[in-house]
Design a protein around this motif. Sequence first.
Motif, mmCIF file in Angstrom:
data_model
loop_
_atom_site.group_PDB
_atom_site.id
_atom_site.type_symbol
_atom_site.label_atom_id
_atom_site.label_comp_id
_atom_site.label_asym_id
_atom_site.label_seq_id
_atom_site.Cartn_x
_atom_site.Cartn_y
_atom_site.Cartn_z
ATOM 1 N N LYS A 58 19.858 -38.696 36.917
ATOM 2 C CA LYS A 58 19.663 -38.658 38.574
ATOM 3 C C LYS A 58 20.416 -39.544 39.453
ATOM 4 O O LYS A 58 20.935 -39.397 40.347
ATOM 5 N N LEU A 59 20.669 -40.838 38.488
ATOM 6 C CA LEU A 59 21.365 -41.835 39.167
ATOM 7 C C LEU A 59 22.885 -41.530 39.181
ATOM 8 O O LEU A 59 23.659 -42.152 39.954
ATOM 9 N N ARG A 60 23.387 -40.963 38.109
ATOM 10 C CA ARG A 60 24.533 -40.665 38.004
ATOM 11 C C ARG A 60 25.028 -39.666 39.489
ATOM 12 O O ARG A 60 24.404 -38.827 39.471
ATOM 13 N N PRO A 61 26.431 -39.796 39.696
ATOM 14 C CA PRO A 61 26.798 -38.794 40.709
ATOM 15 C C PRO A 61 26.833 -37.217 39.932
ATOM 16 O O PRO A 61 27.274 -36.988 38.733
ATOM 17 N N GLN A 62 25.889 -36.401 40.679
ATOM 18 C CA GLN A 62 25.958 -35.119 40.146
ATOM 19 C C GLN A 62 27.410 -34.172 40.683
ATOM 20 O O GLN A 62 27.722 -34.348 41.662
ATOM 21 N N PRO A 63 27.772 -33.424 39.514
ATOM 22 C CA PRO A 63 28.932 -32.621 39.783
ATOM 23 C C PRO A 63 28.350 -31.486 41.052
ATOM 24 O O PRO A 63 27.578 -31.063 41.047
ATOM 25 N N LYS A 64 29.799 -31.587 41.666
ATOM 26 C CA LYS A 64 29.669 -30.544 43.078
ATOM 27 C C LYS A 64 29.553 -28.819 42.402
ATOM 28 O O LYS A 64 30.313 -28.636 41.309
ATOM 29 N N PRO A 65 28.629 -28.188 42.750
ATOM 30 C CA PRO A 65 28.746 -26.519 42.481
ATOM 31 C C PRO A 65 30.155 -26.077 42.802
ATOM 32 O O PRO A 65 30.539 -26.412 43.796
ATOM 33 N N GLN A 66 30.323 -25.094 41.984
ATOM 34 C CA GLN A 66 31.690 -24.259 42.352
ATOM 35 C C GLN A 66 31.469 -23.777 43.908
ATOM 36 O O GLN A 66 30.573 -22.830 43.955
ATOM 37 N N PRO A 67 32.362 -23.907 44.597
ATOM 38 C CA PRO A 67 32.269 -23.308 45.992
ATOM 39 C C PRO A 67 32.779 -21.793 46.028
ATOM 40 O O PRO A 67 33.616 -21.757 45.211
ATOM 41 N N VAL A 68 32.303 -21.240 47.125
ATOM 42 C CA VAL A 68 33.112 -19.837 47.365
ATOM 43 C C VAL A 68 34.353 -20.118 47.675
ATOM 44 O O VAL A 68 34.640 -20.768 48.798
ATOM 45 N N LEU A 69 35.530 -19.697 47.066
ATOM 46 C CA LEU A 69 36.821 -19.792 47.493
ATOM 47 C C LEU A 69 37.268 -18.471 48.425
ATOM 48 O O LEU A 69 37.141 -17.235 47.842
ATOM 49 N N GLY A 70 37.810 -18.701 49.497
ATOM 50 C CA GLY A 70 38.368 -17.532 50.254
ATOM 51 C C GLY A 70 39.686 -17.647 50.136
ATOM 52 O O GLY A 70 40.402 -18.596 50.427
ATOM 53 N N VAL A 71 40.600 -16.499 49.663
ATOM 54 C CA VAL A 71 41.688 -16.510 49.429
ATOM 55 C C VAL A 71 42.416 -15.102 49.976
ATOM 56 O O VAL A 71 41.882 -14.201 49.746
ATOM 57 N N ARG A 72 43.691 -15.310 50.347
ATOM 58 C CA ARG A 72 44.416 -14.075 50.810
ATOM 59 C C ARG A 72 45.747 -14.026 50.208
ATOM 60 O O ARG A 72 46.117 -12.939 49.905
#
Length: 694
Positions: A28-42
């Motif tokens: 918990k003390l370590r920086p937690q990895p960010k979750p994969q965000p939804v990517l909007g792509v055209r």
Amino acid sequence: MPQLLLKTRILTVALTVLALPHPAAMAKLRPQPKPQPVLGVRSVQVLTVNKLKFKDLNKNGTLDKYEDWRLSSAERSRDLLAKMSLEQKVGFMLISTTRMKNDQSFQAGQAKEPITSDFNEEDLVASQNMFTRKPLPTPIMNAAGTTKAVTQYHLRHFILRANVSARLTAEWANKLQALCESDGLGIPAIIASNPRNHITGAAAIGTSVGKTVFSAWPGELGLSAMRDLKLVREFADVARQEWSAVGLRKGYMYMADLATEPRWQRIEGTFGEDAQWAGQMMTEIVYGFQGKTLGSGSVAVTTKHFPGGGSGQGGQDPHFEWGKKEVFPGGKFANNLIPFKAAIKAGTSAIMPYYSFPADTKYEPIAYAYNRAIIHDLLRTELGFTGIINSDTGPIEMMPWGAENLSIQERYKRTLEAGVNLYSGTADPANLLATVKSGMVDPKLIDDSVLRLLMEKFNLGLFENPYVDEAAAERLVGNAQFQARADLAHRKSIVLLRNEAEILPLKPKTKVYFEALGNKPVGTATPATSYTINDGKYPVTFVATPDEADVIVLWLKPSAKPLFASDGSPIYLALSKNSVDVAYINSLTAKKTTIVAINYSNPWVIDEIYPKDGSTRIKGVLATFGTTPDALLDIVTGKFSPTGKMPFTTPISEAAVQQQKEDVPGYEEGTGYSLFKYNEGLMYKGGNKRISNK
């Protein structure tokens, strides 16, 4: 090794092990990895790195730092800044109007085809001031054709003025973001707007969009009159959801200015005259729109107009040369800062300085956007604001008060050195670019501005997904649940000021003539806003003429000369000078007992119909601040008990208005100034006792 020493070392190791955190706690003390965000792509490719997805915005086939959502916004911003050309940086520092196809907002009188979600590719070059309609020394480009703005001028900040459906707005926003994604470094746009969620009689370009498809709430004064901070936060959160659903991610709002000068024509956009209360309102507004920090669902707030524009000399406004002076005869300059301090503490993303200049303080008499002591020393250093400083529209070309003798490049230099980061008013970066290329300014000022602007975009999640669901936007915006909460706010915003003999609420079966009067010529027919048929909603009987009534209910909607039609003449608050037919009203009140509701967009003087000696048949007085007939009738008939409190003091006479001090709130103006006091408001339960804490 001696036995004692060995035991000591074993004990030390054991104690050290016992002192270590549990492995789960260490995780918990370590920086937690960010979750994969939804990517909007055209149009760009999606890169896969360690099973994670990233947008290849600069189309080089490699994951650059600014494309890596795992990194901080600061690190990504620095990487992108290093990749931007000077032309891209300068274009990034302009925010201008953008138009949907067939939007003729700036070209009144032209034939209009229906507005569509396509781009308007015409440049809009003005030879006159868009606000004052006065000739300009040099034409300016108010808006550039959309594709040209993005691909040639490198603009990425836009103001949308069009008032169309949620689906059209969302479709257009997606097309704009797709164009930006396809160009250069793939930097997304941020789309700003003036308020879209209030009932107002003074909608105009640059102030409020007016009635829209969004949920319709009371005006800003009405939100203040509710005295319900929880509902204010809810309003801001509802508006945030609606705005972000259609792709609007920046608000040119709200006004932290104080309503201390009752003649000022922008009081309707304030939260009233009390600085501490306005500060609490700003806190809830910022948290509701932005959250505690900017995120992918936030709408960034631009608080205006620093350091407070509510004490213009004589009530005049600095959109005009005759209103350029802000005066402080009561020594209340510091009082103006209180709501801004609250907005800064809450994390407002941007602050907008006004056009005016301080006429009688220790500060230089030059417009606030040019005033380094105000912007850099006071706002940045003393108040600790680290966000974006966004100029109001046109301080360089149209309202350069105190800097009229400077050249355009000298004006840019002066405002950059004062601390402006984002310029509103022109879509053409040529003059700013020439200023930078001339060596007149330190390039670090440009980089500092671009970094702040990039940080906002990264924090808003626009680099990952600037696109919206068009069908979902249509379902969400203005939905029944949102409007139900707005309807509650309307009822809570109405203030009961007088209730002689407890005439309100009206008794069942009372015959009522109800008429809403705006600009009503004498002798005209009953307006459409009158109620003549009761569909079962109310316990009273509505009649078609005053002669049939037991009680007359009049809803007055005074309207001063529109802000942008100002001519520098004195501003008056008397009803007869603000589109109210006083003779007609007095003819009605002479006939029957009357209830009067007044829509207070300013602190109107009502002594022409409500004299000091009490010689009137007006037995009940209510205040509204941008609301609906149904909300008012719910109060009048007792379906909802009034709880609202006045957001400002109303003067007892025009003479009192002329003698008051521009920077002093009405509750400090002294004995004999007020008719209705700040925070005054009656309730049906508990009798007719007046309630005021000032």
